[in-house]
Design a protein around this motif. Structure first.
Motif, PDB file in Angstrom:
ATOM      1  N   ASN A   1     -21.765 -16.999  14.124  1.00  0.00           N
ATOM      2  CA  ASN A   1     -21.477 -17.665  15.399  1.00  0.00           C
ATOM      3  C   ASN A   1     -20.933 -19.074  15.190  1.00  0.00           C
ATOM      4  OD1 ASN A   1     -22.250 -16.252  18.108  1.00  0.00           O
ATOM      5  ND2 ASN A   1     -23.783 -15.545  16.624  1.00  0.00           N
ATOM      6  N   LYS A   2     -21.511 -19.799  14.258  1.00  0.00           N
ATOM      7  CA  LYS A   2     -20.996 -21.145  13.988  1.00  0.00           C
ATOM      8  C   LYS A   2     -19.587 -21.092  13.405  1.00  0.00           C
ATOM      9  CE  LYS A   2     -24.753 -22.416  11.708  1.00  0.00           C
ATOM     10  NZ  LYS A   2     -25.750 -23.247  10.964  1.00  0.00           N
TER      11      LYS A   2
ATOM     12  N   ARG B   1     -17.291 -18.652  13.858  1.00  0.00           N
ATOM     13  CA  ARG B   1     -16.331 -18.259  14.894  1.00  0.00           C
ATOM     14  C   ARG B   1     -16.048 -19.422  15.845  1.00  0.00           C
ATOM     15  NH1 ARG B   1     -16.621 -14.490  11.956  1.00  0.00           N
ATOM     16  NH2 ARG B   1     -15.023 -15.805  11.053  1.00  0.00           N
ATOM     17  N   MET B   2     -17.067 -20.189  16.167  1.00  0.00           N
ATOM     18  CA  MET B   2     -16.854 -21.314  17.075  1.00  0.00           C
ATOM     19  C   MET B   2     -15.939 -22.354  16.438  1.00  0.00           C
ATOM     20  SD  MET B   2     -19.654 -23.663  19.051  1.00  0.00           S
ATOM     21  CE  MET B   2     -19.131 -24.839  20.311  1.00  0.00           C
ATOM     22  N   ARG B   3     -16.174 -22.648  15.158  1.00  0.00           N
ATOM     23  CA  ARG B   3     -15.314 -23.628  14.473  1.00  0.00           C
ATOM     24  C   ARG B   3     -13.860 -23.144  14.450  1.00  0.00           C
ATOM     25  NH1 ARG B   3     -19.699 -23.795  10.596  1.00  0.00           N
ATOM     26  NH2 ARG B   3     -20.967 -25.659  10.930  1.00  0.00           N
TER      27      ARG B   3
ATOM     28  N   SER C   1     -20.049 -17.784  21.931  1.00  0.00           N
ATOM     29  CA  SER C   1     -19.580 -18.843  21.029  1.00  0.00           C
ATOM     30  C   SER C   1     -18.100 -19.118  21.249  1.00  0.00           C
ATOM     31  CB  SER C   1     -19.834 -18.441  19.576  1.00  0.00           C
ATOM     32  OG  SER C   1     -21.209 -18.352  19.308  1.00  0.00           O
ATOM     33  N   VAL C   2     -17.326 -18.043  21.457  1.00  0.00           N
ATOM     34  CA  VAL C   2     -15.898 -18.202  21.752  1.00  0.00           C
ATOM     35  C   VAL C   2     -15.714 -18.942  23.075  1.00  0.00           C
ATOM     36  CG1 VAL C   2     -13.756 -16.964  22.268  1.00  0.00           C
ATOM     37  CG2 VAL C   2     -15.264 -16.152  20.437  1.00  0.00           C
TER      38      VAL C   2
ATOM     39  N   ALA D   1     -17.867 -21.073  24.413  1.00  0.00           N
ATOM     40  CA  ALA D   1     -18.277 -22.464  24.213  1.00  0.00           C
ATOM     41  C   ALA D   1     -17.175 -23.279  23.541  1.00  0.00           C
ATOM     42  CB  ALA D   1     -19.550 -22.515  23.374  1.00  0.00           C
ATOM     43  N   ALA D   2     -16.335 -22.605  22.737  1.00  0.00           N
ATOM     44  CA  ALA D   2     -15.208 -23.279  22.076  1.00  0.00           C
ATOM     45  C   ALA D   2     -13.970 -23.320  22.960  1.00  0.00           C
ATOM     46  CB  ALA D   2     -14.878 -22.574  20.764  1.00  0.00           C
TER      47      ALA D   2
ATOM     48  N   LEU E   1     -25.518 -23.632  17.717  1.00  0.00           N
ATOM     49  CA  LEU E   1     -24.228 -24.258  17.990  1.00  0.00           C
ATOM     50  C   LEU E   1     -24.332 -25.742  18.315  1.00  0.00           C
ATOM     51  CD1 LEU E   1     -22.580 -21.488  20.227  1.00  0.00           C
ATOM     52  CD2 LEU E   1     -22.506 -21.732  17.741  1.00  0.00           C
TER      53      LEU E   1
ATOM     54  N   LEU F   1     -17.458 -30.131  18.899  1.00  0.00           N
ATOM     55  CA  LEU F   1     -16.932 -29.553  20.134  1.00  0.00           C
ATOM     56  C   LEU F   1     -15.591 -30.125  20.543  1.00  0.00           C
ATOM     57  CD1 LEU F   1     -20.197 -29.366  22.269  1.00  0.00           C
ATOM     58  CD2 LEU F   1     -19.046 -27.529  21.056  1.00  0.00           C
TER      59      LEU F   1
END
Length: 420
Positions: free
Chosen positions: A238-239, A241-243, A285-286, A288-289, A402, A407
């Motif tokens: 998750n971290k 994919r968010m990055r 996560s996607v 949130a990004a 996350l 962000l």
């Protein structure tokens, strides 16, 4: 008479006559040493070649009955092995994608099948691998698992380290192509038979008692057994994919995808494009990004491009299934191992449902068209928004994971990870 007498009286004359003998002896001794040294080197090289050929740590030679499994799977080893495996398998049916397709068994499609997936595969690599397979033996069908990162603008035209295009066969090679392919194969033989790395790999295969974290199977699938907890794996994915969605520019390129469709259509290869799904945690996560709209837009464009080609190819999706998207993290017999990779059981369920129509109660497949894609994506978005409500404990853990991820979006991506 005087000259002869002078010679007899001159003590140095005898030394001059016999001084050449030690030089001859030394020369012969040096030759013996050189011959022995050369022989020892040749014997050593032969032993190394024999060990590496029998053990075959990269699994690229015909099995002699003592073949050991690959001790470590990584990007370089996999990209060295699979092109040669395709030549041995002579597959008519191919499954291909990133590591997310690693657990999809190709045998469900039919005989003479192979999973040619590679970790973090890019679109150019995907097309090159399929052309390579089709050159060896005409393909009847392919199952292609698509990922969002394959379409990112910064990845266009690229191949990963360890897969030089010269290793792969092409349908219409020029003389220059043939020369480059021959030279590359000579390099591959050197790497696999005489390099220090191959000898180390062979030694590890013979004597290491360490339990491997990955198991490679003859059909091209591989299983991963990480020494980490399920929560750690979900946190990591998750971290990551968010990055990625924070870093990427949002610009996608479909030129290589259209070229791939044209190649498959021109060669009359039946094709199923599979939109690789995310678990509900990764969806959030996607979101949130701030990448959710781009993620949905990517799927729309894939569906439209395939439909516009008139090829009759199919695009299938399963992300609308609540049973897999909303499953709790860490449950037994879970569909996902980390939020994006499938368990072996799930891989079998996917292939049986999509290719032969044998679907379980857990999975429903939709063949996507421009006419039904909006309703499908609305269902997917609905599940993404429902995930925090249905799994409040897991969502709280996700927010904690996350919390320290940057962000602030940036304009340029550093590229996708090597093990997609």
């Amino acid at each position: 008479g005087n000259q002869r007498e002078g010679c007899l009286l001159d003590p140095s004359a005898g030394d001059r006559r016999h001084s050449v003998m030690p030089a001859v002896v030394n020369q012969q001794t040096h030759r013996v040493y050189l011959f022995r040294f050369s022989g020892a080197v040749l014997v050593l090289a032969f032993c190394v070649i024999a060990i590496n050929y029998i053990i075959d740590p990269y699994d690229i030679y015909p099995d002699v009955g003592l073949n050991f499994p690959v001790s470590r799977l990584d990007r370089v080893n996999m990209r060295l092995h699979k092109p040669y495996a395709l030549e041995q398998m002579r597959a008519e049916h191919v499954v291909i994608g990133s590591s997310r397709a690693a657990s999809l068994p190709p045998g469900v499609i039919g005989k003479h099948s192979y999973n040619a997936s590679l970790p973090g595969i890019w679109m150019r690599e995907l097309k090159l691998m399929l052309e390579h397979a089709h050159t060896i033996r005409p393909l009847k069908s392919v199952f292609i698992a698509l990922d969002y990162y394959m379409f990112r603008t910064e990845n266009v035209g690229k191949v990963r380290e360890g897969l030089p295009p010269e290793r792969l066969l092409t349908l219409a090679p020029t003389m220059r192509d043939r020369f480059a392919q021959g030279r590359q194969r000579s390099k591959d033989q050197w790497v696999s038979l005489l390099s220090v790395d191959s000898l180390v790999q062979s030694t590890l295969s013979m004597f290491s008692n360490e339990v491997p974290q990955s198991e490679y199977l003859d059909d091209g699938t591989w299983l991963h057994y990480p020494q980490k907890s399920t929560n750690w794996l979900y946190s990591f994915v998750n971290k990551k994919r968010m990055r990625e969605f924070l870093a990427e520019s949002g610009e996608l390129d479909f030129v290589e995808f259209v070229d791939l469709i044209d190649f498959l259509s021109a060669n009359d290869i039946d094709t199923n494009f599979f939109l690789s799904p995310f678990h509900g945690s990764v969806m959030n996560s996607v979101k949130a990004a701030q990448g959710w709209k781009n993620y949905l837009a990517w799927q729309r464009r894939v569906i439209k491009k395939v439909n516009a080609s008139g090829s009759g190819f199919r695009v299938t999706g399963i992300e609308h299934n609540p049973g897999i998207t909303l499953e709790r993290i860490g449950i037994e017999n879970s569909f996902y191992t980390d939020g994006m990779h499938f368990s072996p059981e799930a891989g079998k369920i996917i292939m049986e449902c999509i290719t032969v129509g044998d679907c379980s109660d857990q999975l429903n497949v939709r063949v996507l068209t421009p006419g039904n894609m909006d309703s499908y994506l609305r269902d997917v978005s609905r599940l993404m928004n429902a995930y925090p409500v249905k799994n409040p404990q897991d969502f709280a853990a996700l927010q904690k994971w996350l919390r320290n991820v940057q962000l602030t979006p940036v304009s340029k991506s550093t590229g996708p990870p090597g093990n997609q």
